[in-house]
Design an enzyme around this catalytic site. Structure first.
Site, short mmCIF file in Angstrom:
data_model
loop_
_atom_site.label_atom_id
_atom_site.label_comp_id
_atom_site.label_asym_id
_atom_site.label_seq_id
_atom_site.Cartn_x
_atom_site.Cartn_y
_atom_site.Cartn_z
CB THR A 186 -0.73 9.54 -16.23
OG1 THR A 186 -0.44 8.52 -17.32
CG2 THR A 186 -1.74 8.89 -15.48
CD GLU A 331 -2.12 7.59 -12.05
OE1 GLU A 331 -1.83 9.03 -11.60
OE2 GLU A 331 -1.55 7.15 -12.73
CE LYS A 439 19.30 0.37 -1.09
NZ LYS A 439 18.72 -0.83 -1.47
CD1 TRP A 444 16.25 3.56 1.92
CD2 TRP A 444 16.37 3.89 -0.50
NE1 TRP A 444 15.91 2.43 1.27
CE2 TRP A 444 16.00 2.28 -0.13
CE3 TRP A 444 16.57 3.99 -1.65
CZ2 TRP A 444 15.92 1.59 -1.02
CZ3 TRP A 444 16.57 3.09 -2.84
CH2 TRP A 444 16.17 1.85 -2.36
P1 AMP Z 1 0.45 13.98 -11.71
O1 AMP Z 1 -0.43 12.82 -12.01
O2 AMP Z 1 1.04 14.29 -13.04
O3 AMP Z 1 -0.57 14.98 -11.03
O4 AMP Z 1 1.66 13.60 -10.75
C1 AMP Z 1 1.62 13.21 -9.35
C2 AMP Z 1 2.69 13.01 -8.81
O5 AMP Z 1 3.24 14.36 -8.51
C3 AMP Z 1 2.96 11.97 -7.25
O6 AMP Z 1 2.82 11.06 -7.49
C4 AMP Z 1 4.03 12.79 -6.74
O7 AMP Z 1 5.23 12.33 -7.15
C5 AMP Z 1 4.06 14.32 -7.38
N1 AMP Z 1 3.57 15.30 -6.38
C6 AMP Z 1 2.39 15.69 -6.17
N2 AMP Z 1 2.15 16.72 -5.18
C7 AMP Z 1 3.38 16.56 -4.65
C8 AMP Z 1 3.92 17.29 -3.42
N3 AMP Z 1 3.23 18.12 -2.64
N4 AMP Z 1 5.11 16.85 -2.97
C9 AMP Z 1 6.05 16.11 -3.61
N5 AMP Z 1 5.45 15.60 -4.72
C10 AMP Z 1 4.33 15.69 -5.23
#
Ligand code: AMP
Length: 542
Positions: A186, A331, A439, A444
């Site tokens: 990650t 994940e 906040k 929010w």
């Molecule tokens: P990663 O594990 O690096 O792919 O990141 C995942 C995170 O990216 C998610 O938990 C979100 O916070 C963000 N994310 C992924 N797709 C979107 C989307 N379409 N809109 C907003 N946030 C997103």
């Protein structure tokens, strides 16, 4: 009583066998590091994946041993996807945008034994190899005779030599479908990165789901361009879904600028493309001034960060390309939701449809989701209540590699760290990352909403909203803005631009113009870094 159907494990090797048998003539086109275009077919991928499997056997690599890659989207990387996992080893795709210290840490933590890399990343390999004593062999993804002289990297071999002498036949082993197939660390915004360890079963189920009509809708008639990298969550599983459907694959290699992507879409008759918003921003930025058009592109899936409405509009209205907003995470293999409209939505007004398209979409079969409030109780699906988003399903992590961080689950659910609403039709909308939400006076404010309005301004290239400490309101939003080259907009003009577009108290208190917004290794804005940049900032009138 058990069913009486044949018990065949779901294995990644079956995908490449299928692609070879039924779509052997399907094309794979790759922009190479050398700049030229390489073409061959699914049947060649299959044969060379078997050669790679034989090369791993020849090294004495055992079941579940890790093979790492530092590579762009390209045909050799694709062969490793099938050759490494198909033979029972675990493919560890490393993000080359990480710092060398992180790469060394990750390679050691994963206990990688082989590292295959594109020559672009030779300096990275030179920087880390001495710190990774477990890596027995370094394989440069290049032609025979193209190995750099005096690289200083020990046990270095050219990929074509590595697989060249190996037979193209291989009996794929049969084993438990729950065996590990690949892994991805990650982005790790806090502490050390943790790895999601995918299985053959989770990968195949995800590949089936991703290809569904209401998800990516992939078919043998598609020409698919994954700009989303194969080093990050398996390019959203597209390589696997592509083998399962037999579609044509088009790989951009290292050339991800707007011009190169546009040329590839046109020359390879791409019908479907997938990527993060920043890549599409560059593509649209290239097309607009020259009045360029798409001749074949029909759909694009955008995810990884919230897709600004201005981008959905530009694709749909200016270019006639359907935008599918997607959400997921490392994940989750990564797909969780995709925004395709329901039949009844098609009767709604264009404005109402747009409001839906902005959402991250409906859960894919296989992903169960819920939102919970601060008291841990489940919140209603009314499109208003916003809470922490939890998911569960057969392609969602149960725990991280080596048990790092303990069990992440809460009552069997994985907390995503995202804050979302879900409406009565099941459309989920991310309002923020839990740590980015602002906040103000007990209410929010969604940083995504504030950013979306800013980037709708014609002079704004990029915007990032963060909360700043406020003596009265606890926090107030400000927006950091990068102007488009040559474009002008003042702080006052931008603040005025918010009027009528959002509630008054949600309008940012200030605009800070910056040269660049820090971007992390996976293309997401690094708000932690931005906050550091703004550590001496003081809100006006405080
Ligand atoms: P990663 O594990 O690096 O792919 O990141 C995942 C995170 O990216 C998610 O938990 C979100 O916070 C963000 N994310 C992924 N797709 C979107 C989307 N379409 N809109 C907003 N946030 C997103």
């Amino acid at each position: 009583m058990l069913g009486l159907m044949q018990d065949q494990p779901l294995l990644i090797s079956s995908l490449i066998d299928f692609a070879e048998k039924h779509h052997g003539e399907g094309e794979i086109v790759s922009r190479r590091v050398e700049g030229d275009l390489h073409r061959y077919h699914w049947r060649d991928v299959a044969k060379r994946a078997r050669q790679a499997a034989n090369a791993l056997d020849a090294m004495g690599l055992k079941f579940s041993d890790r093979v790492a890659t530092l590579a762009w989207n390209g045909y050799r990387h694709l062969e490793l996807y099938f050759g490494v996992s198909g033979s029972g080893r675990v493919l560890h795709t490393i993000n080359p945008r990480l710092h060398p210290d992180q790469i060394a840490w990750i390679a050691n933590h994963a206990e990688d034994q082989v590292l295959c890399f594109d020559l672009t990343f030779l300096p990275l390999v030179q920087a880390v190899h001495a710190r990774c004593p477990g890596i027995r062999e370094f394989v440069a993804l290049c032609d025979s005779g193209k190995l750099p002289q005096d690289s200083g990297v020990p046990n270095l071999v050219a990929y074509e030599d590595w697989i060249g002498g190996q037979p193209g036949t291989y009996a794929w082993p049969q084993f438990d479908e729950n065996s590990a197939s690949s892994m991805c660390y990650t982005s790790g915004t806090t502490g050390n990165p943790k790895a999601a360890l995918y299985s053959h079963r989770s990968t195949i189920l995800h590949a089936y789901a991703a290809a569904l009509p209401d998800v990516m809708c992939l078919s043998a008639r598609d020409s698919v361009l994954p700009v989303v990298p194969m080093f990050h969550v398996n390019a959203w599983g597209i390589p696997y879904s592509a083998a399962l459907t037999g579609c044509k694959l088009v790989f951009p290699g290292p050339a991800m600028d707007g011009k190169s992507i546009y040329e590839l879409i046109e020359s390879e008759k791409v019908s479907y493309a997938a990527g993060v918003p920043t890549v599409w921003q560059m593509l649209l930025g290239h097309m607009k001034p020259g009045g360029l058009r798409f001749s074949t592109l029909k759909r694009t899936v955008i995810g990884g960060s919230a897709c600004p409405p201005a981008m959905i509009n530009a694709f749909r209205e200016d270019y006639g390309v359907e935008v599918l907003h997607a959400w997921g995470m490392t994940e989750m293999s990564p797909l969780g939701t995709l925004c395709t409209l329901k039949n009844k939505d098609l009767e709604k007004s264009p404005e109402e449809q747009m409001r839906i398209r902005l959402k991250q979409g409906r859960a894919i079969f296989g992903v169960d989701m819920k939102i919970v409030g601060e008291d841990g109780k489940e919140l209603p699906w009314d499109g208003k209540a916003s809470g922490d988003l939890y998911v569960r399903g057969p392609w969602v992590v149960r725990e991280y590699f080596k048990g790092e961080g303990g069990s992440p689950l809460v009552d069997g659910w994985f907390p995503t760290g995202d804050v979302a609403t879900i409406d009565a039709d099941g459309y989920m909308q991310i309002t923020d990352r839990s740590k980015d939400v602002i906040k103000s006076g007990g209410e929010w404010i969604s940083s995504i909403d504030v950013e979306n309005i800013a980037v709708a301004h014609p002079a704004v290239a990029m915007a990032a909203c963060v909360g700043m400490k406020h003596p009265k309101w606890d926090e107030r939003p400000i927006v950091a803005v990068v102007r488009k080259p040559g474009a002008e907009v003042t702080r006052e003009e931008l603040i005025k631009f918010y009027e009528g577009k959002t509630a008054k108290w949600q309008i940012p208190d200030d605009v800070v113009f910056v040269d660049a917004i820090p971007i992390g290794a996976t293309g997401k804005m690094l708000k932690t870094r931005l906050r550091e940049m703004l550590k001496d900032y003081k809100l006006p009138n405080t």
